[in-house]
Design a protein around this motif. Structure first.
Motif, mmCIF file in Angstrom:
data_model
loop_
_atom_site.group_PDB
_atom_site.id
_atom_site.type_symbol
_atom_site.label_atom_id
_atom_site.label_comp_id
_atom_site.label_asym_id
_atom_site.label_seq_id
_atom_site.Cartn_x
_atom_site.Cartn_y
_atom_site.Cartn_z
ATOM 1 N N GLY A 702 0.834 -1.190 0.000
ATOM 2 C CA GLY A 702 0.000 0.000 0.000
ATOM 3 C C GLY A 702 0.874 1.247 0.000
ATOM 4 O O GLY A 702 2.106 1.184 -0.144
ATOM 5 N N TYR A 703 0.193 2.446 0.161
ATOM 6 C CA TYR A 703 0.945 3.702 0.088
ATOM 7 C C TYR A 703 0.976 4.455 1.419
ATOM 8 O O TYR A 703 1.643 5.476 1.537
ATOM 9 C CB TYR A 703 0.369 4.574 -1.028
ATOM 10 C CG TYR A 703 0.632 3.977 -2.389
ATOM 11 C CD1 TYR A 703 1.868 4.170 -3.009
ATOM 12 C CD2 TYR A 703 -0.327 3.189 -3.022
ATOM 13 C CE1 TYR A 703 2.112 3.586 -4.244
ATOM 14 C CE2 TYR A 703 -0.078 2.597 -4.245
ATOM 15 C CZ TYR A 703 1.159 2.796 -4.849
ATOM 16 O OH TYR A 703 1.418 2.215 -6.055
ATOM 17 N N LEU A 704 0.252 3.928 2.407
ATOM 18 C CA LEU A 704 0.330 4.551 3.728
ATOM 19 C C LEU A 704 1.761 4.499 4.282
ATOM 20 O O LEU A 704 2.219 5.490 4.869
ATOM 21 C CB LEU A 704 -0.649 3.888 4.695
ATOM 22 C CG LEU A 704 -0.683 4.482 6.108
ATOM 23 C CD1 LEU A 704 -1.097 5.952 6.057
ATOM 24 C CD2 LEU A 704 -1.617 3.673 7.019
ATOM 25 N N PRO A 705 2.518 3.370 4.110
ATOM 26 C CA PRO A 705 3.910 3.365 4.586
ATOM 27 C C PRO A 705 4.756 4.462 3.960
ATOM 28 O O PRO A 705 5.668 4.995 4.602
ATOM 29 C CB PRO A 705 4.403 1.979 4.199
ATOM 30 C CG PRO A 705 3.179 1.127 4.174
ATOM 31 C CD PRO A 705 2.100 2.018 3.652
ATOM 32 N N PHE A 706 4.440 4.819 2.674
ATOM 33 C CA PHE A 706 5.192 5.901 2.038
ATOM 34 C C PHE A 706 4.924 7.223 2.755
ATOM 35 O O PHE A 706 5.836 8.025 2.952
ATOM 36 C CB PHE A 706 4.783 6.008 0.553
ATOM 37 C CG PHE A 706 5.365 4.917 -0.308
ATOM 38 C CD1 PHE A 706 6.485 5.161 -1.089
ATOM 39 C CD2 PHE A 706 4.792 3.643 -0.341
ATOM 40 C CE1 PHE A 706 7.005 4.151 -1.893
ATOM 41 C CE2 PHE A 706 5.316 2.650 -1.129
ATOM 42 C CZ PHE A 706 6.438 2.891 -1.884
ATOM 43 N N VAL A 707 3.635 7.432 3.079
ATOM 44 C CA VAL A 707 3.293 8.654 3.808
ATOM 45 C C VAL A 707 4.015 8.689 5.160
ATOM 46 O O VAL A 707 4.609 9.697 5.547
ATOM 47 C CB VAL A 707 1.771 8.743 4.017
ATOM 48 C CG1 VAL A 707 1.405 9.979 4.831
ATOM 49 C CG2 VAL A 707 1.040 8.767 2.665
ATOM 50 N N TYR A 717 5.803 17.602 1.988
ATOM 51 C CA TYR A 717 5.545 17.765 0.545
ATOM 52 C C TYR A 717 5.502 16.412 -0.152
ATOM 53 O O TYR A 717 4.582 16.124 -0.922
ATOM 54 C CB TYR A 717 6.626 18.656 -0.067
ATOM 55 C CG TYR A 717 6.523 18.814 -1.555
ATOM 56 C CD1 TYR A 717 5.572 19.685 -2.132
ATOM 57 C CD2 TYR A 717 7.363 18.084 -2.406
ATOM 58 C CE1 TYR A 717 5.478 19.809 -3.509
ATOM 59 C CE2 TYR A 717 7.270 18.202 -3.775
ATOM 60 C CZ TYR A 717 6.317 19.063 -4.332
ATOM 61 O OH TYR A 717 6.216 19.173 -5.687
ATOM 62 N N GLU A 718 6.502 15.586 0.093
ATOM 63 C CA GLU A 718 6.527 14.269 -0.541
ATOM 64 C C GLU A 718 5.408 13.396 0.009
ATOM 65 O O GLU A 718 4.825 12.586 -0.717
ATOM 66 C CB GLU A 718 7.882 13.590 -0.286
ATOM 67 C CG GLU A 718 9.046 14.245 -1.001
ATOM 68 C CD GLU A 718 8.950 14.106 -2.530
ATOM 69 O OE1 GLU A 718 8.360 13.103 -3.009
ATOM 70 O OE2 GLU A 718 9.464 14.985 -3.236
ATOM 71 N N ALA A 719 5.130 13.558 1.315
ATOM 72 C CA ALA A 719 4.097 12.719 1.921
ATOM 73 C C ALA A 719 2.748 12.953 1.264
ATOM 74 O O ALA A 719 1.957 12.021 1.060
ATOM 75 C CB ALA A 719 4.019 12.996 3.417
ATOM 76 N N LYS A 720 2.437 14.235 0.886
ATOM 77 C CA LYS A 720 1.144 14.535 0.273
ATOM 78 C C LYS A 720 0.979 13.854 -1.078
ATOM 79 O O LYS A 720 -0.145 13.556 -1.498
ATOM 80 C CB LYS A 720 0.980 16.047 0.130
ATOM 81 C CG LYS A 720 0.711 16.764 1.452
ATOM 82 C CD LYS A 720 0.490 18.253 1.237
ATOM 83 C CE LYS A 720 0.118 18.948 2.536
ATOM 84 N NZ LYS A 720 -0.105 20.398 2.361
ATOM 85 N N LYS A 721 2.123 13.613 -1.755
ATOM 86 C CA LYS A 721 2.047 12.921 -3.058
ATOM 87 C C LYS A 721 1.449 11.531 -2.908
ATOM 88 O O LYS A 721 0.685 11.065 -3.752
ATOM 89 C CB LYS A 721 3.432 12.800 -3.671
ATOM 90 C CG LYS A 721 4.066 14.112 -4.094
ATOM 91 C CD LYS A 721 5.438 13.836 -4.695
ATOM 92 C CE LYS A 721 6.132 15.137 -5.133
ATOM 93 N NZ LYS A 721 7.472 14.873 -5.688
#
Length: 786
Positions: A702-707, A717-721
C-alpha cells in the motif's frame, strides 16, 4: 556461735582465717607424695601425680605411672608413662594436663588420660634441655615458662596460640637461680628470679634489678618465692628465716615475720581456696558478742523456732535501728560463703524470717542464692569432687561449670542443673546432649546401628543440636558408616554435603545436594566429583542425575566449552551439538573457519532430523560467502550483517539490481523487499528514486507506509504525493498524518464511519478547526441516530 568460730585464726587485729576439711582423701597412692610431681588444677579441679623417678635411682625397667584424681580423690585415669623424663606438670584453664619434658616437648592430656596433642618449646630448649618449668595462667590463657640448661628463660603466654618468646639474658648468671616465678603485669608475662641477694625482673626486652620495699637487712639469698593466683601479691622466703609479703610490684610491703626456719621449704604457695579469710558478713554474724543486724536476726529466728518471746525482742531491736534490710542481706551473703548445708539453711531461714517483716524487699537475691547453693552443694559431693567456693563459682560462670561437668562425663547432673536453672535449651540441655552424643560415638563396643538409634532417640529434633557435628566426631573416630547413619537425621543439606565429601562419599553427597534444591551446593559437589573421578566415570555419574547434568552443562557453557562438546558427543545429542557449533562459529576470526563450523553444525542438525535448522545453517553459509564476495567486489562492510541489513546496505549503495538478485536468491517476500527499499531510499532522502520506485508497479504494502516514512523524515511535501494514492480504508489516517484535517473530515463524513469521525475530531483544535469540528459533531449525531 563461739563453738562455730573455734577454727578461726586471727591475722593481726582486723581479719580472721579459717580452714575447711573438704574431703577425706581415701585414694590408694602407690608412691609417697614427696616422691611425685604433683599438679592440682585451680577452681576445684583435678589432681595429677607422676612418680618422679628421674631424680631417684631406680631400675631402668620401672616406668612411672601417671595418675589423675578428682579433688575428692576419686580416680579418673591411670596410664603408664612411656615418654621422656618430665620436669613439671600443670593444668591449663581448660583442664588439660601439660607435661613438660626435659627435651622441651610439652605433652597435653585430657582429664581422662586421653592424649590430645604435643608441641615443642623450640630448638634452643631442645639443645640445652629443661632445668625447670612453670605452668601459669593469664587472661589470655595458660602459659609455659622454661629455664634451660644455659640459664636462659623461654616462655609462651598462651599454649593455645603458641608464640615463643626468649627472655633477656641475666648478667653474670653462671648457675641456676635459687628460685623464680612468673608474674603478669599490664597484660604482659614477666619472670622474677633470685640470684643470691639480688632479684631480677625480666620482660620481653629488658632485665631490671628490683628490691622489695622494707626488706629486713642481712639477706644473702632468697630461697623460695610464691605469687598469688591473681598476681597481686608476692611472698619471699629468705635465708634469714624471714618471710616478706607484699604486692607483686615489690613497691609495697604488707608484712614481714620470722618463721624461725632457715632450711628452704620444699614448696611455698599462695592459696585463696579453702584456707581463706573469713568474709565480712560471716565475721559480723558469728564473732563473739556480735550485735550486728545479721547476728541479731539469726538469733531472732532461732528463738522463734523455740517459740520464745525473745524473737520479738531481737526483731524489734533491729527494726528500731532501721537495719532489717541490712540484716537480711548479711544472712544471704554469709550463707553463700558457708560450706556446710546445715549452716547455709540456718542463715537462709533467718533471711526468710526477716523478709516477712519487710514490705518491698526484692526476692531476687534470696532466690538466686538458694539456686546457687543448691548447685554448689551438688558439685561438692564426694562423687563429683568439684569443691568450688561461692566466689569461684561466680567468677567461673555457670557455662564454664557445665563445660567442666561435661568434661567429666557427668551428663545427667549437667542436664539437671540446666533444667533447675531454666537455662535456654541452646545454651543448656541441647549443648550437653550434643557433647553426650559426641562421647557416645566413641564407644566402639556398641554397633553403629545401636549408637545411631540411641542418639536419635535421646536427641530427636532438639533445637541447637547439629547431627553433622556429631557425625564429624564419629568420622574422626574412624566410624564412617555411623557418621553416614547420623547424617540421615541432619535436616540441613548444607551441613550433610561437606562431611560426605570429606568422607569420600561423593555420589551420596550429590544425591543429597540435588534433594536440597540448592544449586550452589550441587555445583560444589560437581566440581569435587570432577577432580576426584576420571572423565568417563564423571560423565556416567552425571547421566544418572538429570538435574546435575543440566546444571553442569550451564556451567560448561560459560567456563568449559570443550567439556560441553564432549558431553553432547557422549549422549549423541546432535541437536545440542549443532547449536554448540553455531555458537563456536562466531568465535572464528577467519571466514573459512566459520563456514567449516557451520557445516559441522548443519551435519549435526541433519543427524538430529531438524531439516529447518540445517537449511537455515546452509543459508547462513551461503550468505557469508556472498558477503565476502560483495566486500571483495564493492568494498565496504558486509560480513556479519543479517540478510535484511545486507539488502538494505546494497540499496543504500545504489546496487539495486544486486539487492533484487539477493532477494530472489534467498526468497525474500515481495512485501519485505518493498519495506527494505522504502526505508533505505528514505534514509538516503532520494525522493526522486522513491517516487520512481512507487510507480514501478502496484505497491504490495500500500501507500500509507510511504506517507509515514516521509513524515518520519519531516518531508510533508513528498508525503502529500502519496496520501492521494492511499486506499479508502486508510485515507483518513494518511490525510491526518499530512495535517489536512478538513479533507480528512470530508472523507470520514463520506464514509459515515463513527471511528474515523472520532479520530478526526481528536485532531481538531478549537482555534483553527472549529467549523470542521462542528461539522463532524453533526455527522456523528446523524450516524448515531441510524
Amino acid at each position: 556461735m563461739d563453738c562455730y568460730t573455734a577454727n578461726w585464726n586471727p591475722l593481726g587485729d582486723s581479719a580472721f582465717y579459717r580452714k575447711y576439711e573438704l574431703y577425706s582423701m581415701d585414694w590408694d597412692l602407690k608412691e609417697e607424695l614427696k616422691d611425685c610431681l604433683v599438679a592440682a588444677a585451680p577452681y576445684g579441679g583435678p589432681i595429677a601425680l607422676l612418680r618422679n623417678c628421674w631424680r631417684k635411682e631406680k631400675a631402668a625397667s620401672v616406668r612411672p605411672v601417671l595418675e589423675i584424681y578428682s579433688a575428692s580423690g576419686v580416680p579418673l585415669a591411670t596410664l603408664l608413662w612411656k615418654s621422656g623424663p618430665v620436669v613439671a606438670l600443670g593444668w591449663s584453664a581448660e583442664e588439660e594436663l601439660l607435661c613438660v619434658q626435659e627435651d622441651g616437648a610439652v605433652l597435653v592430656y585430657g582429664l581422662h588420660g586421653d592424649f590430645r596433642r604435643h608441641f615443642s618449646m623450640g630448638n634452643e630448649v631442645l639443645q640445652n634441655r629443661v632445668l625447670d618449668a612453670r605452668i601459669f595462667h593469664t587472661e589470655f590463657g595458660s602459659g609455659v615458662a622454661i629455664l634451660t640448661g644455659a640459664y636462659r628463660f623461654t616462655l609462651s603466654a598462651n599454649v593455645g596460640d603458641l608464640k615463643l618468646r626468649r627472655m633477656p639474658e641475666v648478667p653474670s648468671l653462671q648457675s641456676a637461680p635459687s628460685c623464680w616465678t612468673t608474674l603478669c603485669h599490664d597484660r604482659v608475662a614477666h619472670i622474677l628470679l633470685a640470684v643470691g641477694p639480688d632479684l631480677y625482673l625480666l620482660d620481653h626486652a629488658t632485665c631490671s634489678a628490683v628490691t622489695p620495699a622494707g626488706l629486713a637487712p642481712g639477706v644473702s639469698s632468697f630461697l623460695q618465692m610464691a605469687v598469688s593466683f591473681t598476681y597481686r601479691y608476692l611472698a619471699l622466703f629468705t635465708d634469714t628465716g624471714y618471710i616478706w609479703m607484699g604486692t607483686a610490684s615489690l613497691k609495697e610491703k604488707l608484712c614481714e615475720f620470722n618463721c624461725n626456719i632457715r632450711a628452704p621449704p620444699k614448696q611455698m604457695v599462695c592459696t585463696h581456696e579453702f584456707l581463706h579469710e573469713v568474709p565480712v558478713a560471716s565475721e559480723e554474724i558469728f564473732k563473739i558478742a556480735s550485735m550486728a543486724p545479721g547476728a541479731l536476726l539469726l538469733e531472732a529466728q532461732k528463738e522463734y523456732e523455740k517459740e520464745s518471746q525473745k524473737a520479738d525482742e531481737y526483731l524489734r531491736e533491729i527494726q528500731e535501728l532501721g537495719q532489717l534490710i541490712q540484716a537480711v542481706q548479711q544472712c544471704i551473703e554469709a550463707a553463700g560463703h558457708e560450706h556446710q548445708p546445715d549452716m547455709q539453711k540456718s542463715l537462709l531461714r533467718a533471711a526468710s524470717f526477716g523478709k516477712c517483716f519487710l514490705d518491698r524487699f526484692p526476692p531476687d537475691s534470696f532466690v538466686r542464692m538458694c539456686q546457687d547453693l543448691r548447685v554448689l552443694n551438688a558439685i561438692r559431693d564426694y562423687h563429683i569432687g568439684i569443691p568450688l567456693t561461692y566466689s569461684q563459682y561466680k567468677q567461673l560462670t555457670i557455662q564454664v561449670l557445665l563445660d567442666r561437668l561435661v568434661l567429666r562425663r557427668l551428663y545427667p547432673l549437667a542436664i539437671q542443673i540446666c533444667e533447675y536453672l531454666r537455662l535456654p535449651e541452646v545454651q543448656g540441655v541441647s549443648r550437653i546432649l550434643a557433647h553426650w552424643a559426641c562421647y557416645k560415638v566413641q564407644q566402639k563396643d556398641v554397633s553403629d546401628e545401636d549408637v545411631a538409634r540411641a542418639i536419635n532417640q535421646k536427641l530427636g529434633d532438639t533445637p541447637g543440636v547439629s547431627y553433622s557435628d556429631i557425625a564429624a566426631r564419629a568420622y574422626g573416630c574412624g566410624r564412617t558408616e555411623l557418621a553416614i547413619k547420623l547424617l540421615e537425621y541432619e535436616p540441613r543439606s548444607g551441613e550433610q554435603v561437606p562431611l560426605l565429601l570429606k568422607m569420600k562419599r561423593s555420589k551420596l553427597a550429590l544425591s543429597k545436594a540435588i534433594e536440597s534444591g540448592d544449586t550452589d551446593l550441587v555445583f560444589t559437589v560437581l566440581l569435587h566429583l570432577k577432580n576426584e573421578l576420571n572423565r568417563g566415570d564423571f560423565f556416567m555419574t552425571l547421566r544418572n542425575q538429570p538435574m546435575a547434568l543440566s546444571l553442569y552443562r550451564q556451567f560448561c557453557k560459560h567456563q568449559e566449552l570443550d567439556t560441553l562438546k564432549d558431553l553432547y558427543n557422549q549422549d549423541d545429542n546432535h541437536q545440542e551439538l549443532g547449536s554448540f557449533h553455531i555458537r563456536a562459529s562466531y568465535a572464528e576470526e577467519r571466514i573459512e573457519g566459520r563456514v567449516a563450523a557451520l557445516q559441522t553444525a548443519a551435519d549435526a542438525f541433519y543427524k538430529a532430523k531438524n531439516e529447518f535448522a540445517a537449511k537455515a545453517t546452509e543459508d547462513q553459509m551461503r550468505l557469508l560467502r556472498l558477503q565476502r564476495r560483495l566486500e571483495d567486489e564493492l568494498g565496504g562492510q558486509f560480513l556479519d550483517l543479517s540478510l535484511h541489513d545486507t539488502v538494505a546496505t546494497l540499496i543504500r549503495g545504489g546496487h539495486n539490481k544486486r539487492a533484487e538478485q539477493l532477494a530472489r536468491d534467498f526468497r525474500i517476500p515481495d512485501k519485505r523487499l518493498w519495506w527494505l527499499k522504502l526505508a533505505a531510499l528514505a534514509d538516503l532522502e532520494d525522493w526522486e528514486e522513491l517516487e520512481k520506485f512507487s510507480k514501478s508497479k502496484k505497491s504490495p504494502i500500500g501507500y500509507l507506509p510511504f506517507v509515514e516514512i516521509c513524515m518520519k523524515q519531516h518531508n510533508k511535501y513528498e508525503a502529500k504525493k502519496y496520501a492521494s494514492r492511499v486506499g479508502p480504508e486508510q485515507k483518513v489516517k494518511a490525510l491526518l498524518l499530512v495535517g489536512d484535517v478538513a479533507q480528512a473530515a470530508d472523507v470520514a463524513i463520506e464514509h459515515r464511519n463513527e471511528t474515523e469521525l472520532s479520530l478526526v475530531l481528536s485532531h481538531c483544535t478549537g482555534a483553527t478547526d472549529g467549523a470542521t469540528a462542528d461539522k463532524i459533531q453533526r455527522a456523528r449525531a446523524q450516524v448515531q441516530k441510524k
